[in-house]
Design an enzyme around this catalytic site. Structure first.
Site, PDB file in Angstrom:
ATOM      1  N   GLU B 315       0.835  -1.201   0.000  1.00 50.35           N
ATOM      2  CA  GLU B 315       0.000   0.000   0.000  1.00 50.35           C
ATOM      3  C   GLU B 315       0.872   1.254   0.000  1.00 50.35           C
ATOM      4  O   GLU B 315       0.614   2.208  -0.729  1.00 50.35           O
ATOM      5  CB  GLU B 315      -0.890  -0.031   1.252  1.00 50.35           C
ATOM      6  CG  GLU B 315      -1.846   1.129   1.363  1.00 50.35           C
ATOM      7  CD  GLU B 315      -2.772   1.006   2.567  1.00 50.35           C
ATOM      8  OE1 GLU B 315      -3.007  -0.138   3.016  1.00 50.35           O
ATOM      9  OE2 GLU B 315      -3.246   2.046   3.041  1.00 50.35           O
ATOM     10  N   ARG B 316       1.921   1.222   0.817  1.00 51.02           N
ATOM     11  CA  ARG B 316       2.760   2.412   0.933  1.00 51.02           C
ATOM     12  C   ARG B 316       3.539   2.685  -0.341  1.00 51.02           C
ATOM     13  O   ARG B 316       3.618   3.821  -0.805  1.00 51.02           O
ATOM     14  CB  ARG B 316       3.720   2.271   2.121  1.00 51.02           C
ATOM     15  CG  ARG B 316       2.992   2.495   3.417  1.00 51.02           C
ATOM     16  CD  ARG B 316       3.706   2.003   4.638  1.00 51.02           C
ATOM     17  NE  ARG B 316       2.759   2.004   5.755  1.00 51.02           N
ATOM     18  CZ  ARG B 316       2.964   1.397   6.912  1.00 51.02           C
ATOM     19  NH1 ARG B 316       4.073   0.720   7.113  1.00 51.02           N
ATOM     20  NH2 ARG B 316       2.044   1.453   7.850  1.00 51.02           N
TER      21      ARG B 316
END
Lengths: 254, 456
Positions: B315-316
């Protein structure tokens, strides 16, 4: 039927790019500028792929003439569903002088070599707006042509083409082999989906030189100068119809 | 000709190839509004009849990305560029024309947009082929993330990111075949909208302290509690829910559960009104005795916290890739604007404070990009990239505030209007330092790897 369709795709400066004229006025700036497939060629590819999906033709071959980068355009056609590609290698001065006459000679030679039943091209390219390649190709091959097609229907060994003309729509029936040029409303080109982009990696692109096809690329045209269009002048507001007419007369427009 | 401009031109001639000289000559001439006739050291000089600085002749962003594909790239191949090209077309046709409207309505049609993207294969890039994905590596997901940065707002790419790379990694790696068929497959095809339920009203950064419970009752789980800040929450068909499934140590008593959103007991309490990311619907949700089959637990019961920590890394990285393109677009638009906007008879861009600052920002963006690619390359090879991903996320959050803030200043009053992009990105990017792991959490993670945290 063993019908094979040849689709011509041209690599042109992307429609969204702001065109700049070279300082020496010999042409427009192309270095480092985004290029993509001519929008009318996209429509041509889409039509060919649709015919294949309807199982009316067997193979779609995408052709492009130009330097190494032309292969990117062929790959886009492959990602849209064409089966294989032919890259006719033309570069340098030959490429600068490449026009509809030379391309139509190449396409005619390829059509004979590849036993083609149908050639589908875009009606014109957005860089030179010539609107000649389809017509010249048909003439060189002595094939019937259906230009500005807004609908194409295969009927056995004939093809019905509905053409967009000034007065409306004209329907013609051509005996194949024939040349068709695609107009805007023929279809909406599909997006190259990611699965097809990956599949296109495995499809073949043959590289051919114009000499091998027996084509002479000499051009009989010389570009003397390229200029930007004159800058738009400011308009003016008028209060009454009389004033409008008098101003038009003054400007020599009436 | 002023002496400074002449020096610039002479040094350009000396150092570069003919092509580059012509380019820099042209740009140099434009910058200084010169009309030069004749030749300079044998290199033809522009004989324009119009002063170039009057005209906005900046390269469109299309120019730059065109040059991209013929340049050697560290991790992107020809297929990555073909992917970006195709996605670009979809964005320009199906998304960007409607963004202003969706921003105003504080909602975008998730089912419609996701179906278009899913049909073109862009939602399951690194997901297994058996479920409709393409089985490609994470670099392809990043290429998608980067290209989505061309959407004219932050909300929609964020929502797409949840669908493609935030709600699904754990399910993909650890979920049962049955669960994947029911939830992963339609998410990849764009038929079902997904959301991620982790944060709660009482627990954001402190994920371990979430209170939502999923208590075993025969073959079912009974869920009570609530979730906050749920992107896509009002439109989602299912949620990847993190809940406590047993008593015990807080890192080992949680599970990830596939929760269909139309079950009785699920209340979408409100759509949160946010200062940015307005086209993305963010929901506050309550669960009251919601009954879901026990087999909807992803992987092993009790492993949910660990799975979620793993999910966060992708996600990051995705978030970083996404904001890079947006930042470059903001910088480029600022250049275009300040080139034609005059102040004290000169384009704003001519002032050294302005073009030097933009160069600084561009440099920082390039540095972040290098970190992203380096981290991705290692991730693809199977390495643990928690430290680098946290560093990239930290830098992205901070840079994504700095860039619109500095650029907005150069737009002056116009920057403060809602008509322009820079003001929208100023609002949208603020949340990057907060969501998906706040800056402070990133710093803690990095300190853990640096061994500088106080020992208990």
């Amino acid at each position: 039927m063993s019908a094979r369709v040849l689709v011509g795709v041209k690599r042109v400066i992307d429609y969204a790019v702001k065109i700049r004229v070279k300082p020496d006025n010999t042409g427009v700036v192309t270095d480092g500028v985004k290029h993509s497939m001519n929008p009318f060629c996209e429509i041509a590819v889409e039509e060919a792929v649709k015919l294949k999906e309807k199982k009316l033709i067997k193979e779609v071959v995408a052709v492009s003439c130009g330097p190494q980068q032309a292969q990117e355009t062929i790959r886009t056609a492959l990602a849209m569903g064409a089966d294989r590609g032919i890259h006719v290698e033309v570069s340098g001065k030959d490429y600068d002088n490449l026009g509809p006459l030379q391309v139509s000679k190449i396409l005619a030679a390829l059509a004979k070599k590849e036993e083609t039943s149908l050639i589908i091209l875009g009606k014109q390219a957005i860089d030179d707006d010539c609107n000649q390649t389809g017509q010249m190709t048909a003439a060189l091959l002595d094939w019937p042509q259906g230009t500005f097609a807004s609908e194409v229907v295969l009927e056995g060994d004939k093809v019905k083409v509905i053409r967009e003309i000034d007065g409306g729509l004209e329907t013609v029936r051509l005996k194949m082999p024939a040349v068709i040029t695609a107009d805007l409303r023929l279809n909406t080109p599909r997006y190259a989906t990611l699965p097809n982009i990956m599949k296109a990696k495995k499809k073949k692109i043959d590289v051919v030189k114009p000499g091998e096809l027996g084509v002479d690329l000499t051009s009989h045209l010389e570009v003397l100068r390229v200029d930007e269009p004159p800058q738009r002048q400011a308009g003016m507001k008028v209060e009454t119809v009389e004033e409008l007419i008098s101003r038009l007369k003054e400007a020599g427009r009436m | 000709m002023r002496s400074t401009s002449r020096d610039a031109l002479l040094s350009a001639c000396a150092r570069h190839s003919k092509w580059e000289v012509n380019m820099s000559l042209r740009q140099g001439l434009r910058a200084f509004g010169c009309r030069v006739r004749g030749h300079l050291y044998g290199v033809p000089v522009a004989r324009s009849v119009r002063s170039f600085s009057e005209k906005v002749t900046a390269e469109s962003k299309a120019d730059r990305s065109g040059a991209e594909s013929t340049v050697d790239h560290l991790i992107y191949t020809r297929e990555h560029f073909a992917l970006k090209e195709s996605l670009h077309k979809i964005i320009e046709k199906e998304i960007n024309p409607f963004v202003d409207k969706w921003e105003e309505e504080c909602m975008f049609p998730a089912h419609r947009v996701f179906k278009i993207l899913g049909s073109a294969g862009f939602l399951g890039v690194n997901k297994p082929i058996e479920y409709g994905g393409l089985g490609l590596d994470f670099s392809y997901s990043l290429a998608v993330a980067e290209e989505l940065g061309n959407i004219r707002c932050g909300g929609i790419p964020m929502a797409i990111g949840v669908q493609s790379d935030m709600a699904t990694p754990a399910l993909t790696r650890f979920g049962s075949d049955e669960l994947k068929k029911e939830f992963l497959q339609p998410t990849i095809s764009g038929d079902k909208v997904a959301c991620l339920g982790v944060s709660e009203v009482g627990a954001g950064s402190d994920v371990a302290s979430i209170k939502t419970k999923a208590v075993r009752n025969g073959d079912d789980l009974i869920i009570n509690g609530g979730k906050m800040w749920t992107t896509n929450g009002t439109q989602a068909d299912w949620m990847c829910l993190l809940a406590n499934t047993s008593e015990g140590p807080p890192h080992r008593n949680k599970s990830l559960i596939c929760l269909p959103m139309k079950l009785p007991g699920i209340h979408i309490a409100r759509k949160i009104d946010k200062i940015g990311m307005r086209s993305s619907d963010t929901a506050e949700i309550f669960f009251e005795d919601v009954r879901v089959p026990y087999k909807n637990i992803i992987g092993q019961e009790g492993m949910g916290f660990m799975y979620q920590m793993l999910q966060f890394q992708e996600e990051r990285l995705w978030g970083v890739a996404n904001c890079l393109t947006m930042m470059e677009n903001v910088i480029q638009e600022t250049i275009d604007y300040t080139r034609q906007r005059k102040i004290f008879q000169q384009p704003i861009l001519h002032h050294q404070a302005v073009h030097f600052r933009l160069a600084e920002l561009q440099t920082e963006v390039e540095l972040l990009r290098s970190l992203l690619y380096c981290t991705t390359a290692m991730y693809i090879r199977g390495n643990d990239v928690t430290k680098q991903a946290s560093m990239a996320k930290l830098k992205a959050g901070r840079l994504a505030r700095e860039v619109p803030d500095s650029c907005l200043q150069f737009w002056g009053g116009m920057g403060f209007c809602s008509d322009v992009m820079v003001s929208r990105f100023y609002r949208d990017f603020r949340v990057l330092s907060i969501g998906a792991g706040a800056d402070e959490v990133m710093l803690s993670i990095i300190c853990k790897y640096m061994n500088t945290l106080p020992k208990k």
